[in-house]
Design an enzyme around this catalytic site. Structure first.
Site, PDB file in Angstrom:
ATOM      1  N   GLY A  34       3.039   5.626  -3.260  1.00 50.17           N
ATOM      2  CA  GLY A  34       4.145   6.368  -3.835  1.00 50.17           C
ATOM      3  C   GLY A  34       4.057   6.463  -5.342  1.00 50.17           C
ATOM      4  O   GLY A  34       4.315   7.524  -5.937  1.00 50.17           O
ATOM      5  N   ILE A  50       0.841  -1.192   0.000  1.00 53.54           N
ATOM      6  CA  ILE A  50       0.000   0.000   0.000  1.00 53.54           C
ATOM      7  C   ILE A  50       0.881   1.248   0.000  1.00 53.54           C
ATOM      8  O   ILE A  50       0.617   2.219  -0.725  1.00 53.54           O
ATOM      9  CB  ILE A  50      -0.959   0.013   1.199  1.00 53.54           C
ATOM     10  CG1 ILE A  50      -1.813  -1.272   1.229  1.00 53.54           C
ATOM     11  CG2 ILE A  50      -1.863   1.243   1.146  1.00 53.54           C
ATOM     12  CD1 ILE A  50      -2.641  -1.488  -0.004  1.00 53.54           C
ATOM     13  N   ASP A  51       1.927   1.252   0.794  1.00 51.08           N
ATOM     14  CA  ASP A  51       2.883   2.360   0.764  1.00 51.08           C
ATOM     15  C   ASP A  51       3.484   2.513  -0.628  1.00 51.08           C
ATOM     16  O   ASP A  51       3.597   3.633  -1.153  1.00 51.08           O
ATOM     17  CB  ASP A  51       4.012   2.116   1.764  1.00 51.08           C
ATOM     18  CG  ASP A  51       3.655   2.546   3.175  1.00 51.08           C
ATOM     19  OD1 ASP A  51       2.748   3.369   3.341  1.00 51.08           O
ATOM     20  OD2 ASP A  51       4.306   2.052   4.119  1.00 51.08           O
ATOM     21  N   LEU A  52       3.890   1.403  -1.226  1.00 49.79           N
ATOM     22  CA  LEU A  52       4.553   1.460  -2.528  1.00 49.79           C
ATOM     23  C   LEU A  52       3.593   1.941  -3.613  1.00 49.79           C
ATOM     24  O   LEU A  52       3.947   2.803  -4.437  1.00 49.79           O
ATOM     25  CB  LEU A  52       5.123   0.089  -2.891  1.00 49.79           C
ATOM     26  CG  LEU A  52       6.179  -0.457  -1.931  1.00 49.79           C
ATOM     27  CD1 LEU A  52       6.629  -1.846  -2.363  1.00 49.79           C
ATOM     28  CD2 LEU A  52       7.374   0.469  -1.847  1.00 49.79           C
TER      29      LEU A  52
END
Length: 426
Positions: free
Chosen positions: A191, A186-188
């Site tokens: 981004g 989810i972070d990736l």
């Protein structure tokens, strides 16, 4: 991956990015921009830096193979950036960042909603100084809604969005239960979405035909992204009202599309159409399966999954993984080993694509003072542009490595550096 000396300037050459983010989602976004040629200046806390500099083990190793105090995590998303240390809790530090924002094209931050307002570094304050500024805020739950002020983390969002409910084996299977994905997806994804939004905002601002000349605020939320990347699983629920469950490595809509046991381990079959299935059956010595009324089409194979898969498993166990890969390679049947990370980096295709890159820590190739790390290994950018390819210019920086250089390049009174250092501002 090409070197700075042998390639033209990157696609984003001339774009200045002030990176106030830390950990993963924001830094992943700005690393994409940096790989494409933007000058990304990472602002960090003096003496401490980004949290992930300390998220170890594992740690970087010095020339003698000993662990340093520099965590490997930080290097995953901070190459091609220049590190400057500024204490934004001081009035002088706030003014310094505002001066930089006057010259920046983009600001990326991932503070809590309203967290930068107390410093006069929020979107409204900086856009008032620089109307061309594109200001990207990355938060857990966005700038609006009942959860806006909550802190949000990848694992929490994987759970909340249902991603963990469709990852892992079914409850009744051995090892069943919800699982997080092995990296912070989810972070990736956040981004990546953020970098796309920034590129769109740059185009709208600077387009020669109908550009506005104005910046804008980008509101990126991990929750929004987590829901979006449910993709076909979300589409299936929205079409039927039925929540999907966990199926291990099987696919809800394709059969056979999963792992299979072999004589010496496991392999992966990713058969996506009836032609591939027929070619597999012929190669496996079971041509009758492709003509079987239960298995002739993908829809039928999904319906009769529980019958077909055991039949296939009995056959796949008769050869080694390498034998299956060799047998199916020239038959256009997607098949491959299930590698660990070390095996993946040893794969000849990975090596042919030069996906592991060693970058010198300092421009002259010397060791970084204090930690003895001369080079850092990183994964090459997957963006392959024929005319303006990504250039890996800098290894992930040491804390504050470029403070003097950036102040000089950006014309921010670098002659006062010693004074600011003495005062703890930088």
């Amino acid at each position: 991956m090409t070197s700075p000396a042998s390639t033209p300037a990157g696609a984003l050459a001339g774009i200045r990015v002030l990176d106030l983010s830390r950990v993963l989602a924001g830094p992943w976004c700005t690393q994409v921009l940096a790989d494409l040629g933007a000058d990304v200046v990472k602002v960090e806390r003096p003496g401490v830096g980004d949290d992930t500099r300390h998220w170890g083990p594992p740690f970087l190793r010095d020339a003698d193979g000993h662990d340093t105090d520099q965590a490997a995590y930080f290097t995953a998303c901070n190459r091609n950036k220049r590190s400057i240390t500024i204490d934004m809790s001081t009035a002088e530090g706030q003014q310094l960042i505002r001066q930089m924002a006057l010259q920046a094209d983009v600001v990326v931050e991932n503070f809590k909603v309203g967290g930068l307002q107390q410093y006069g570094l929020d979107h409204a304050s900086l856009r008032a100084l620089n109307p061309r500024l594109i200001y990207c805020s990355v938060t857990g739950f966005g700038q609006t809604g009942p959860y806006a002020e909550r802190a949000g983390y990848d694992l929490m969002v994987q759970a909340m969005t249902g991603l963990m409910s469709i990852t892992g084996r079914a409850d009744e299977a051995p090892g069943g239960g919800p699982l997080r994905v092995g990296v912070a997806v989810i972070d990736l994804f956040t981004g990546l979405y953020a970098s796309n939004a920034i590129l769109a905002a740059l185009h709208v601002r600077d387009n020669a035909t109908n550009g506005t000349g104005e910046g804008q605020h980008i509101d990126m939320a991990l929750l929004d992204v987590g829901m979006a990347v449910l993709a076909n699983q979300a589409a299936g629920f929205l079409a039927t009202g039925e929540a999907p469950g966990r199926m291990g490595n099987s696919h809800p809509s394709l059969v056979p599309y999963q792992d299979f046991p072999t004589a010496d381990g496991n392999m992966l079959l990713a058969i996506g159409n009836d032609g591939q299935f027929a070619r597999f059956c012929a190669a496996a010595g079971q041509p009758q399966w492709a003509q079987d009324a239960r298995f002739a089409t993908n829809t039928l194979r999904v319906k009769h999954r529980s019958t077909l898969i055991p039949l296939m498993e009995a056959v796949t166990r008769t050869r080694s993984t390498a034998d299956w890969v060799a047998l199916l390679e020239d038959k256009a049947v997607p098949c491959g080993p299930i590698n660990n990370v070390a095996q993946a980096f040893d794969d000849p295709q990975v090596q042919a694509r030069q996906l592991r890159v060693e970058l010198p820590r300092w421009a002259d190739g010397t060791q970084a003072p204090g930690d003895g790390v001369a080079t850092i290994a990183t994964v090459a950018s997957p963006l392959r542009l024929s005319a303006t390819p990504p250039v890996l210019r800098h290894a992930p920086p040491a804390l504050g490595q470029h403070t003097a250089e950036v102040l000089q390049d950006w014309g921010i009174g670098h002659e006062r550096l010693a004074e600011w250092r003495a005062a703890g501002v930088v």
